[in-house]
Design an enzyme around this catalytic site. Structure first.
Site, short mmCIF file in Angstrom:
data_model
loop_
_atom_site.label_atom_id
_atom_site.label_comp_id
_atom_site.label_asym_id
_atom_site.label_seq_id
_atom_site.Cartn_x
_atom_site.Cartn_y
_atom_site.Cartn_z
N LEU A 141 47.13 38.46 64.39
CA LEU A 141 46.28 37.39 63.51
C LEU A 141 45.99 37.96 62.16
O LEU A 141 45.45 37.13 61.43
CB LEU A 141 44.93 38.12 64.28
CG LEU A 141 44.80 37.85 65.79
CD1 LEU A 141 43.10 38.16 66.17
CD2 LEU A 141 44.84 36.19 65.82
N THR A 170 50.84 29.85 72.14
CA THR A 170 51.57 30.30 71.10
C THR A 170 51.22 31.76 70.37
O THR A 170 52.14 32.27 69.43
CB THR A 170 51.91 29.27 69.94
OG1 THR A 170 50.75 28.90 69.25
CG2 THR A 170 52.86 28.11 70.58
N GLY A 174 46.43 48.35 66.98
CA GLY A 174 47.02 48.17 68.21
C GLY A 174 47.09 47.11 68.94
O GLY A 174 47.63 46.14 68.17
N ALA A 199 49.57 42.82 69.39
CA ALA A 199 50.53 42.92 68.26
C ALA A 199 51.13 44.12 67.87
O ALA A 199 52.44 44.08 67.85
CB ALA A 199 49.81 42.06 67.12
N GLU A 203 46.49 35.43 76.69
CA GLU A 203 46.63 35.75 78.23
C GLU A 203 47.47 34.60 78.77
O GLU A 203 47.92 34.70 79.77
CB GLU A 203 45.35 35.85 78.41
CG GLU A 203 44.49 36.80 78.22
CD GLU A 203 43.29 37.01 79.27
OE1 GLU A 203 43.16 38.52 79.05
OE2 GLU A 203 42.76 36.37 79.61
N ALA A 204 47.67 33.74 77.92
CA ALA A 204 48.94 32.63 78.68
C ALA A 204 49.94 32.61 77.72
O ALA A 204 49.89 32.86 76.38
CB ALA A 204 48.15 31.25 78.75
N LYS A 243 53.44 30.74 85.10
CA LYS A 243 53.19 29.69 84.50
C LYS A 243 54.20 28.64 84.29
O LYS A 243 55.27 28.99 83.73
CB LYS A 243 52.53 30.03 83.15
CG LYS A 243 52.02 28.76 82.41
CD LYS A 243 51.56 29.27 81.12
CE LYS A 243 51.33 28.20 80.06
NZ LYS A 243 50.73 28.45 78.76
N SER A 287 42.06 52.68 66.87
CA SER A 287 40.69 53.39 67.19
C SER A 287 40.24 52.62 68.38
O SER A 287 40.27 51.06 68.48
CB SER A 287 39.86 53.12 66.15
OG SER A 287 38.63 53.58 66.53
#
Length: 510
Positions: free
Chosen positions: A340, A351, A19, A22, A56-57, A85, A46
């Site tokens: 990731l 990014t 989850g 991504a 977060e940015a 931002k 899970s």
């Protein structure tokens, strides 16, 4: 026309493994794109497995992603405790005490036969000391802690402005989960214990959970984070290590109290062996220290972070380890990886979520059928790899062009950089021109900001700029500066703008 019906080979089931931001970005996007097709979308995650929570940015393209999903901006900002931002402030990167700003939007307005910055370079060559930043509405507003929406009208100075968001990554995932489930995504709680593969083809057939449940699908999305359970663990797809160019391999994150007057920008401050981020949200401030373990120990890095917070810490520091680089193939057999699991580029230019977003966009552009044509997969992999390399080069520029003198920064300054970046730097240094490569994420204004901010100064300007008489050019430049300064001064305060239109339902600080 005659022939077989291609719809007969359409994907009928998709399983998203993992989850977080991504996984739920992918599930939510697919639920919109595949509406009416009958394709079943299942996400397994899970609650016992934490998420890294990077991202977060963000950068401006996330606006387009949310619009495609039909997300209401006000509802999204409120639900995620978001702020706005206008760019990134870089403190101490070139040398201690020096600051520059990477704005969203563009500098000035083109006039004459050249890009705007060539007129600025010509003015500078003739003694005008006005910085390029004076021609950025985003920077002028950020310095004053002000914000307002851009306008599409090409004659409005607001058309030069763009923006992105700061938000709580966990709340964003929860928001997207509700969005996806409302459109038919099924969420299953459970830990993945085994990846079942076809003995002949190696294709993934199912995920086996710890309680024995077997989840089958035709297409699998690996969003399992650094573990990369499917793409790396089961399929054995390798990883290209880029730490020779981006040597930071550790991060420590800690939340602190909210800022009373949150600025509309992310701040990145260079440290002896890396850098520190600050991300202001409505309910708290996100902070972190990215560093190289060869030059600084974990305890020292944590002490440095905690000693340099703008507001008191409200949680325990969390330590992360990573290797910068990318998966050798983002798509292998019937598995496509996002987030990731596909690679990691430190969040220096915000990014992380964008690479998820573009991975999803490319997936929709090269969506497979049940034949999983390897030519389609190869083109997808080429495009994803190109995107990663483009971002990599932009990040390396920050490290390599520096005057800082600690051992870490000396090593960065002396490293051999990617050829694609070296060509770009040399072209700009000698001619003031910027090389544009195929579908570069960061455009002219971004490269200008960081090149100049990191001390890469052009030796000359484009002689076509001389077509405009000097006095006329100076009048135009002066008028631009005045419009930008006056406009920024009249914009509402960032905190005031949020309070009026986007205040989260939960009181800030609660």
């Amino acid at each position: 026309m005659t022939g077989s019906n291609p719809q007969g080979r359409a994907i009928r089931s998709i399983l998203v493994a993992g989850g977080g931001s991504a996984g739920w970005m992918a599930a939510a996007a697919l639920s919109v794109a595949l509406t009416g097709t009958g394709c079943r979308i299942v996400l397994v995650e899970s609650e016992e497995i934490g998420t890294v929570g990077v991202g977060e940015a963000t950068i401006p393209p996330i606006q387009a992603f949310n619009k495609v999903l039909g997300i209401d901006e006000a509802a999204f900002v409120r639900a995620t405790q978001g702020t706005f931002k206008l760019g990134i402030e870089f403190a101490d990167w070139l040398r201690p005490g020096y600051r520059y700003f990477h704005p969203f939007g563009r500098y000035g307005d083109d006039f004459g036969m050249t890009p705007f910055h060539q007129q600025w370079l010509r003015a500078r060559a003739h003694g005008d000391t006005t910085p390029l930043s004076a021609y950025s509405l985003a920077e002028a507003a950020s310095v004053l802690n002000r914000f307002d929406r851009p306008q599409d009208h090409p004659r409005s100075v607001f058309s030069t402005l763009s923006y992105a968001y700061h938000f709580d990554a966990g709340l964003y995932a929860a928001f997207l989960r509700a969005h996806g489930e409302a459109r038919g995504v099924t969420r299953i709680e459970g830990k993945i214990a085994e990846v079942a593969q076809n003995a002949e083809t190696g294709f993934v057939e199912a995920l086996i959970l710890e309680d024995g449940r077997r989840l089958e699908a035709e297409l699998f999305l690996d969003c399992t984070g650094f573990r990369a359970l499917l793409i790396g663990g089961a399929l054995g797809v390798g990883y290209d290590d880029w730490s020779n160019w981006l040597p930071c391999d550790r991060a420590i994150a800690v939340p602190s109290a909210r800022m009373a007057d949150p600025p509309p920008c992310t701040r990145s401050t260079a440290r002896p062996a890396g850098w520190q981020w600050r991300i202001p949200l409505q309910h708290r401030t996100g902070n972190g220290h990215v560093y190289c373990s060869k030059h600084m120990g974990d305890d020292e890095a944590e002490r440095l972070l905690l000693a340099n917070l703008d507001t008191p810490a409200i949680g325990d520091p969390r330590r992360l380890r990573f290797t910068t680089g990318q998966r050798k193939a983002a798509w292998s057999k019937n598995v496509i990886t996002l987030g990731l699991a596909s690679g990691f580029l430190e969040p220096l230019e915000s990014t992380s979520l964008h690479l998820v977003q573009t991975g999803i966009t490319k997936l929709l552009g090269w969506f497979p059928d049940r034949d999983f044509d390897p030519r389609v997969a190869a083109e997808y992999n080429r495009q994803v790899s190109r995107e990663f390399e483009s971002v990599r080069d932009f990040l390396v520029l920050h490290y390599q062009a520096t005057e800082r003198d600690s051992p870490f920064w000396q090593a960065c300054r002396e490293m051999e950089i990617p050829e694609t970046l070296a060509e770009k730097v040399e072209m700009f240094r000698h001619t003031g021109r910027l090389i544009e490569r195929d579908k570069d994420l960061f455009q002219e204004a971004s490269w200008l900001a960081v090149m100049l901010g990191q001390g890469v100064s052009p030796e000359r300007y484009d002689t076509l700029a001389d077509v405009i008489p000097p006095n006329e050019a100076q009048m135009v430049l002066k008028a631009m500066r005045k419009v930008i300064a006056d406009t920024a001064a009249k914009m509402p305060g960032h905190a005031q703008f949020i309070e009026r239109h986007y205040r989260a339902a939960t009181p800030a600080g609660s």
